[in-house]
Enzyme design. Sequence first.
Site, PDB file in Angstrom:
ATOM      1  N   GLU A   1      21.139  16.159 -24.728  1.00 28.71           N
ATOM      2  CA  GLU A   1      20.713  15.400 -25.908  1.00 28.71           C
ATOM      3  C   GLU A   1      19.217  15.093 -25.957  1.00 28.71           C
ATOM      4  O   GLU A   1      18.813  13.927 -26.009  1.00 28.71           O
ATOM      5  CB  GLU A   1      21.472  14.076 -25.994  1.00 28.71           C
ATOM      6  CG  GLU A   1      22.959  14.211 -26.199  1.00 28.71           C
ATOM      7  CD  GLU A   1      23.655  12.864 -26.311  1.00 28.71           C
ATOM      8  OE1 GLU A   1      24.832  12.858 -26.702  1.00 28.71           O
ATOM      9  OE2 GLU A   1      23.032  11.819 -26.006  1.00 28.71           O
TER      10      GLU A   1
ATOM     11  N   GLU B   1      30.828  16.414 -25.468  1.00 26.57           N
ATOM     12  CA  GLU B   1      31.212  14.997 -25.484  1.00 26.57           C
ATOM     13  C   GLU B   1      31.878  14.675 -26.810  1.00 26.57           C
ATOM     14  O   GLU B   1      31.424  15.112 -27.868  1.00 26.57           O
ATOM     15  CB  GLU B   1      30.006  14.059 -25.329  1.00 26.57           C
ATOM     16  CG  GLU B   1      29.399  13.990 -23.954  1.00 26.57           C
ATOM     17  CD  GLU B   1      28.240  12.996 -23.891  1.00 26.57           C
ATOM     18  OE1 GLU B   1      28.228  12.034 -24.705  1.00 26.57           O
ATOM     19  OE2 GLU B   1      27.348  13.186 -23.053  1.00 26.57           O
TER      20      GLU B   1
END
Length: 516
Positions: free
Chosen positions: A198, A414
Amino acid sequence: MKTFANFAILFLLQSLLFPLYSSCLHQTSDDSSPFPSDFLFGTASSAFQYEGAFLTDGKGLNNWDVFAHENPGKIVDGSNGDIATDQYHRYMEDIQSMNFLGVNSYRLSISWSRVLPNGRFGVINYKGIKYYNNLIDALIKKGITPFVTLNHFDYPQELENRFKSWLSSEMQKDFGYLADICFKHFGDRVKHWITINEPNQHISLAYRSGLFPPARCSMPYGNCTHGNSETEPFIAAHNMILAHAKAIQIYRTKYQREQKGIIGIVVQTSWFEPISDSIADKNAAERAQSFYSNWILDPVVYGKYPEEMVNLLGSALPKFSSNEMNSLMSYKSDFLGINHYTSYFIQDCLITACNSGDGASKSEGLALKLDRKGNVSIGELTDVNWQHIDPNGFRKMLNYLKNRYHNIPMYITENGFGQLQKPETTVEELLHDTKRIQYLSGYLDALKAAMRDGANVKGYFAWSLLDNFEWLYGYKVRFGLFHVDFTTLKRTPKQSATWYKNFIEQNVNIEDQIDK
């Protein structure tokens, strides 16, 4: 420490009480499974959120160690990651939990400061190398594929002290050094690598709002001692993107041919729905994607930033040199890792003035993020103030990525549901997590639909195996399939653990891959 026999008893009791409820919650009208036999079903974690042992066996201080200790008021409960779930000492117990769930993969990350306490300015910590070797070997012995992230928000504090970490191109050298060491020591067994987790989310929180270390920002984005929210996020992102390419170059030229693994990057995604049918709001929704996930993915796939960013930011956006563009195009990701939790409505702020808020500034794309359209919510709000439940947005997101990036293989690295532990919340309420089951059921059905639409998805990782240190929320927000008592560190399966176990069994027959 909980024994495997205790786990068996708990799961047996749940299996007797839970099957009727479970069967009612999932499955679309089409019961056929789109998941191939080699599909990876797993759970995800990260080193700082799980390991603990913060100065054990030669580990050095990292940015989050320093931030949490020096700024306890920035964490909701004033906590830190010194102990976390103590997976450093309890990984065998956690592997038993994974094995019982029936997952065939586990996403973990390397603690940079455990392997290189001072980056390239010190020695390799071979006790850290030994820990990861032991963890990887134990996973493989149980038929669980390690899916390893090189960097998940944490890095040696020494690199911040020396050259301000991601604001310097020197960080590219350090990241390449870390990658080389990890490929050398673990790559004979690790076949799935993620460079950076991320970058878009990390940068926004660390260099725009200043909520994450190194806590750099400027007004009106946040109140920090140092930083420039209009320029530094783009400098840090530029260095992360090039560090990603550097790691892939090292893997491709030195290791991949022999080790036969794959390597990619993970971005945080949200679905952005235009708040109206106007051209302005539709364009704003596309700008929102460009200033969020495409900010990272376009350079990784196409070697250049999105046009919307170039047009709006001009000279504030760093430029890739011809050599850097060649590197990005020569060393592309084998896959994209997609983290996804929620959706937003988007309102244009370029043509029509709108209220200040998340996304409304020029550096964020002049696309205001909203959770309501009049009286209509984008989805049911969870206990986490940024998370709304919108499975259809997940399906739209995967189709968007499929079309924009030529259906490059994707892994859902995720996806999960946050539950706030309030003072009055009982353990029993946390264990009977029906809202989490509904969330996972809806999003996995959306994943099925996207795969039937043609999205090339190769795996799904629930966030998370255990309740853990959830960054600014500390231990107050729980995402785990297993409850953790943070006083005793006892792990207890929630109803969602049984549900996920049943879902895997009903959708993919992976028993032959798992050494029971």
